[in-house]
Write an enzyme that holds these catalytic residues in place. Structure first.
Site, PDB file in Angstrom:
ATOM      1  N   HIS A  69     -12.103 -38.860   2.565  1.00  0.00           N
ATOM      2  CA  HIS A  69     -12.862 -38.772   3.812  1.00  0.00           C
ATOM      3  C   HIS A  69     -14.347 -38.897   3.474  1.00  0.00           C
ATOM      4  O   HIS A  69     -14.929 -39.964   3.674  1.00  0.00           O
ATOM      5  CB  HIS A  69     -12.551 -37.442   4.521  1.00  0.00           C
ATOM      6  CG  HIS A  69     -13.378 -37.189   5.743  1.00  0.00           C
ATOM      7  ND1 HIS A  69     -13.920 -35.954   6.007  1.00  0.00           N
ATOM      8  CD2 HIS A  69     -13.754 -37.999   6.755  1.00  0.00           C
ATOM      9  CE1 HIS A  69     -14.597 -36.012   7.148  1.00  0.00           C
ATOM     10  NE2 HIS A  69     -14.507 -37.245   7.620  1.00  0.00           N
ATOM     11  N   HIS A 129     -14.063 -30.656   5.031  1.00  0.00           N
ATOM     12  CA  HIS A 129     -13.699 -30.779   6.449  1.00  0.00           C
ATOM     13  C   HIS A 129     -12.217 -30.512   6.686  1.00  0.00           C
ATOM     14  O   HIS A 129     -11.655 -30.954   7.671  1.00  0.00           O
ATOM     15  CB  HIS A 129     -14.108 -32.153   6.980  1.00  0.00           C
ATOM     16  CG  HIS A 129     -15.550 -32.452   6.731  1.00  0.00           C
ATOM     17  ND1 HIS A 129     -15.982 -33.189   5.639  1.00  0.00           N
ATOM     18  CD2 HIS A 129     -16.662 -32.078   7.395  1.00  0.00           C
ATOM     19  CE1 HIS A 129     -17.295 -33.258   5.653  1.00  0.00           C
ATOM     20  NE2 HIS A 129     -17.746 -32.593   6.690  1.00  0.00           N
TER      21      HIS A 129
END
Lengths: 818, 172
Positions: free
Chosen positions: B102, B121
């Protein structure tokens, strides 16, 4: 097998790559991206590139990186160019963060070079000789206009049923809502219409508007400076990802507490606990549909303990008892706080019984929301809500009860406050008045089921995946449209005039002529007789606003596939053809109503619509405002910049209801158990509550993702989260194909063992092409035709062992663990 | 937790080798594709780096590695049951990048449910399912390193299935 991209090197954008502003066209947050495009035969180098970053070195966390999904080869002005679509660090919405949806915008572009999204429609098609045949725009629009004109003149415009999106982003936006709105609400006055995700043309949040409070009243920055975040029926880490990660997270890191009201433990609950610590997160796992009782009890606590904001209430809310009586258009009375309290008053003990949570937790929630700080200063609280209540029990009163609490505590129009829906798509609504639609609006899907309507124009809606009572709807829609297909086939050798006669005869005998405007050949599109190919954002210029009313121009950087057109220009094409055909038929006055569509571009539609109401706003000015845009309403233009409004109602004057006194109203939200017909009985006679949920990985009904290998590899079937003990009882293994069934219909999915799922409660992902949850949802709606998709009960049986595809996927917990 | 018990001589050998390999890779690039007139290979040439010996591995005890160079951390795992992409006599040895695909945060290994977890995250990946993202924001599954085991039980990494975060080419 997990999907491997097998990509180990990508082209680097050169310094002279073109750069376009892009607002992600998926969710309401609208993250900023930059689209770099450059000639196929050129490339940058690790040390000399468009990013100005030394790419010969490993980039650190948050560093510049073009993931394979952010790359494609697309057509631009007729030429193949490289595309790199990367998040914008300078956009205040996402600050360079990327979601699993937005990060795949590039690879979800149609490309004949890389083979992506070859499902996109490229040419108009007409049902001809037993199947759909490609044809020209002139031919297709002529047939649409001839049939439509015949039907609306032979009967009335009420025989024309329209399903049309009302949102921004995707293929919506101010240009396209204006184009369709002008056609159906100005040239015509179509009242039998509905919106993309619900069976009528109505607001999802009537009550907050009737209370005077527009549903998008804050700024995302309010989350960063608040004391408490209250989330009701929302799951932002999945569905408004970078709102959570870039704004709510900062608030939690700054010391805010969070109250999350949701029967299900979501990844948002888990992430909030990770960030703020478990002691600062209160998850109220209430009984499904009991939100109103909870908020009534919280309001009662706040009122009784004197934590209301008296000055605000005196200055900004109605003080004289009842202002609006309950009637057929208002499912609850509206008025002063004292008036509302007569109905809302609920003890913590009563609510605890209804909601299935402890009295202590209800008191704690009230304290977190409203108990003043030790120094006596008021507590700031921002409240957000979404489909859990919007598509929940007793929509009007429940949302009213939530807004009551924000209003009583003076938390609207102030920094660190706000009471807003979280939203799905971006917004982008600019249409002529819809007053003629009426309130309550027609329950259009039931109208179609019961044989009403003769022509059905569909704009980017797929009822097959996104309506309730879907099984019956599909049966009837298919049966009625097949009558027309049969008639067209029987008249296959006839002239256009004979074809039209055959169609008119078929619809007069109960058939339905269907025109489907979409970017793909959708499931409901299987019933269409004419299919018109539309484009998405960035294949056209598109303006929308996000959940904090931030208006941006998302620029066109590529050509549409084939001859596909923006919806606004398709609407203009229908209008011009209607004018021509009506004039041929001798209806000159009516034909004149279809003038005013000589738009060449989407910008022409924008200037004809939105710009007329907002004269400061032009494409050129929006382009200059970049990915940070301007927060609506736009109130001026100074020094080369559009001037917006950070947060609504800062002056304490509330006007969304249109009242001259500009006083907000409280909602008399009286609890009445299950509001929608049939829900109580369905609950009593079935074993499982079928919750209807979203997943960050899918955008809406997967219209693009159904053709995306990375996505379909993860969930080849719609997941149904289920308690492992329930699975054991039914003899189910992970990934087994199961059927949910009740009196409304049946649907299928894949059992996903979930430790945190409660016994007797399953959570099925919404809108899947491989299993529509709407099949099992009963037709029950509220008085204003808002569907209660969330409350469905059914029984479950095994259909088949997990397929090899399903066996290969992970069935581990979705919750991050440190 | 991410395992820090980087053990034995083999590991130290690798670290030294890794550092050398980084320098060597640059040199190798020059020697492998030196002459401007020579055509460039269409595909990235991966180094073959020794990561460890089978004897160094215990079931579900992660070993920190770097591949294809010292700037690209990864994890080597023996899972105890045969899995997708697994090598060795039991088909259970796998290796993955630990840079989250990511936004490049360094992931930790949860030996309880055998997942890589990103503190940035909250994304997570299943090492028993080919690195499939269980839940998260990444637009690809976590890059899996292609492994080979020789007769002596030495484990070599020789490729990657996906682009490693933070680089335009897996071999810089």
């Amino acid at each position: 097998m997990a999907y491997k991209r097998q990509i180990d090197r990508l082209p680097i954008p050169p310094k002279d790559a073109k750069v376009h502003n892009v607002t992600c066209h998926y969710c309401i947050v609208g993250c900023g991206y930059k689209a770099y495009t450059w000639d196929r035969n050129k490339q940058g180098t690790p040390t000399d590139n468009a990013f100005g970053v030394d790419l010969s070195e490993q980039q650190g966390a948050l560093g510049k990186w073009v993931a394979p999904a952010m790359y494609n080869v697309v057509k631009q002005d007729g030429r193949d160019v490289h595309l790199a679509l990367v998040p914008d660090e300078d956009c205040v919405v996402n600050s360079g963060l990327v979601s699993i949806r937005g990060g795949r915008m590039a690879e979800n572009r149609p490309s004949r070079v890389t083979g992506t999204q070859q499902q996109r429609l490229t040419d108009p098609m007409i049902w001809r000789n037993g199947t759909w045949q490609p044809t020209s725009w002139d031919d297709a629009l002529d047939l649409v206009a001839r049939v439509t004109a015949r039907i609306v003149t032979q009967g009335s415009e009420d025989d024309l049923v329209v399903s049309m999106f009302d949102h921004g982003g995707s293929a919506g936006g101010y240009e396209n809502t204006w184009g369709t709105g002008k056609l159906y609400f100005q040239s015509m006055k179509v009242k039998n219409c509905r919106i993309h995700n619900r069976p009528a043309y109505n607001s999802e949040v009537h009550s907050t508007r009737d209370m005077g409070i527009g549903e998008l009243n804050y700024s995302y920055s309010d989350y960063e400076v608040t004391d408490t975040i209250v989330m009701v029926g929302g799951n932002s880490l999945e569905t408004q990802t970078n709102l959570f990660l870039n704004h709510m997270r900062k608030g939690l890191e700054n010391g805010a507490r969070m109250v999350i009201v949701d029967p299900r433990r979501t990844v948002t609950v888990n992430a909030a606990e990770e960030i703020a610590g478990k002691g600062n997160v209160l998850h109220l796992a209430i009984e499904p549909g009991s939100d109103m009782a909870l908020f009534n009890a919280i309001l009662t606590q706040i009122v009784d303990k004197g934590w209301t904001d008296g000055d605000f209430i005196d200055a900004s809310t109605y003080r004289d008892g009842e202002a609006v009586a309950m009637d057929s258009a208002h499912p609850a009375g509206l008025g002063s706080l004292e008036y509302a309290m007569k109905t809302c008053r609920t003890s913590a003990a009563e609510a605890a019984k209804i909601c299935g949570v402890s009295e202590a937790d209800i008191v704690k929630a009230a304290e977190w929301i409203a108990k003043p700080h030790e120094d006596g200063s008021r507590r700031k609280c921002v409240t957000c809500y979404e489909k859990g209540v919007i598509w929940g029990n007793d929509n009007y009163r429940t949302i009213g009860a939530i807004v009551n609490v924000s209003l009583a505590t003076g938390n609207i129009g102030r920094e660190g406050g706000g009471c807003c829906r979280l939203g799905g798509h971006q917004e982008g609504y600019y249409r002529p008045s819809d007053a003629h639609v009426g309130r309550p609006a027609t329950y259009v899907d039931q109208l179609l089921i019961s044989g009403g309507g003769k022509v059905h124009h569909i704009w980017a809606c797929d009822h097959y995946k996104t309506t309730l009572n879907a099984a019956e709807f599909k049966r009837e829609h298919r049966r009625r449209s097949n009558m027309v297909k049969d008639a067209m086939d029987a008249a296959a050798t006839g002239t256009r005039g004979q074809q039209v006669e055959a169609i008119v005869a078929a619809v007069n005998a109960g058939g339905l002529f269907v025109v489907d405007v979409d970017i793909i050949h959708s499931q409901i599109g299987q019933n269409a007789h004419v299919i018109l190919p539309a484009v998405e954002a960035n294949e056209m210029n598109l303006t929308s606003m996000n959940g904090e009313r931030r208006l941006r121009l998302s620029e066109k950087y590529m050509d549409p596939p084939g001859t596909a057109r923006p919806d606004c220009l398709i609407a203009a094409g229908i209008a011009r053809n209607m004018e021509r055909v009506l004039r041929e038929m001798g209806h000159h006055a009516y034909a004149d109503q279809f003038k005013g569509y000589d738009w060449k571009t989407e910008e022409d539609a924008f200037m004809d619509g939105y710009h007329q109401g907002n004269p400061d706003v032009t494409y050129e000015r929006l382009r200059a405002m970049g990915n940070n845009g301007v927060q609506e309403p736009v109130i001026g233009y100074e020094n080369g910049k559009l001037i917006g409004v950070e947060r609504l109602y800062a002056d304490g004057k509330f006007d969304r209801h249109g009242r001259d006194d500009k006083k907000a109203l409280f909602c008399a939200a009286g609890w009445r158990g299950w509001q929608a017909p049939g829900k109580a009985q369905e609950q009593a006679s079935h074993k499982f509550w079928i919750n209807n949920v979203r997943a960050n990985i899918f955008w809406q009904n997967q219209f693009l993702d159904q053709d995306n290998d990375f996505i379909q590899d993860r969930f080849p079937y719609p997941f149904i989260e289920m308690n492992p003990d329930d699975m054991a009882e039914l003899g189910l293994n992970p990934g087994d194909l199961i059927e949910i069934h009740n009196e409304n219909g049946a649907t299928q999915g894949m059992a996903y063992p979930t430790d945190t799922a409660r016994r007797g409660q399953v959570a099925m992902v919404f809108g899947s092409p491989a299993g529509s949850q709407g099949n099992v949802v009963n037709p029950g709606v509220n008085e204003l035709v808002l569907p209660d998709y969330k409350h469905t009960w059914g029984n479950i049986r095994k259909l088949a062992d997990a397929t090899p595809q399903a066996r290969a996927v992970s069935f581990k917990s979705k919750e991050y663990t440190s | 937790m991410r395992c820090k018990n980087l053990v034995d001589a083999g590991r130290r050998q690798f670290l030294r080798g890794g550092a050398l390999a980084a320098a060597g890779a640059a040199a190798a690039t020059v020697t492998a594709a030196p002459a401007q007139a020579a055509p460039t290979n269409a595909q990235v040439d991966y180094p073959s780096n020794r990561l460890a010996n089978i004897a160094d591995l215990a079931v579900n005890e992660p070993l920190d590695i770097e591949y294809p160079d010292a700037d690209s951390p990864g994890v080597l795992l023996k899972l105890g049951t045969a899995v997708e992409g697994g090598v060795g006599p039991d088909g259970d040895i796998v290796a993955f990048s630990v840079l989250c695909p990511h936004l490049g945060f360094s992931m930790s290994y949860n030996d309880g449910d055998r997942t890589l977890n990103c503190p940035g995250h909250f994304s997570r990946f299943d090492v028993e399912a080919g690195g499939q993202q269980v839940w998260g924001h990444a637009t690809s599954n976590v890059p899996q390193f292609v492994l080979r085991v020789d007769d002596k039980g030495d484990i070599y990494a020789e490729g990657a299935t996906d682009l490693i975060f933070g680089r335009p080419s897996n071999v810089l």
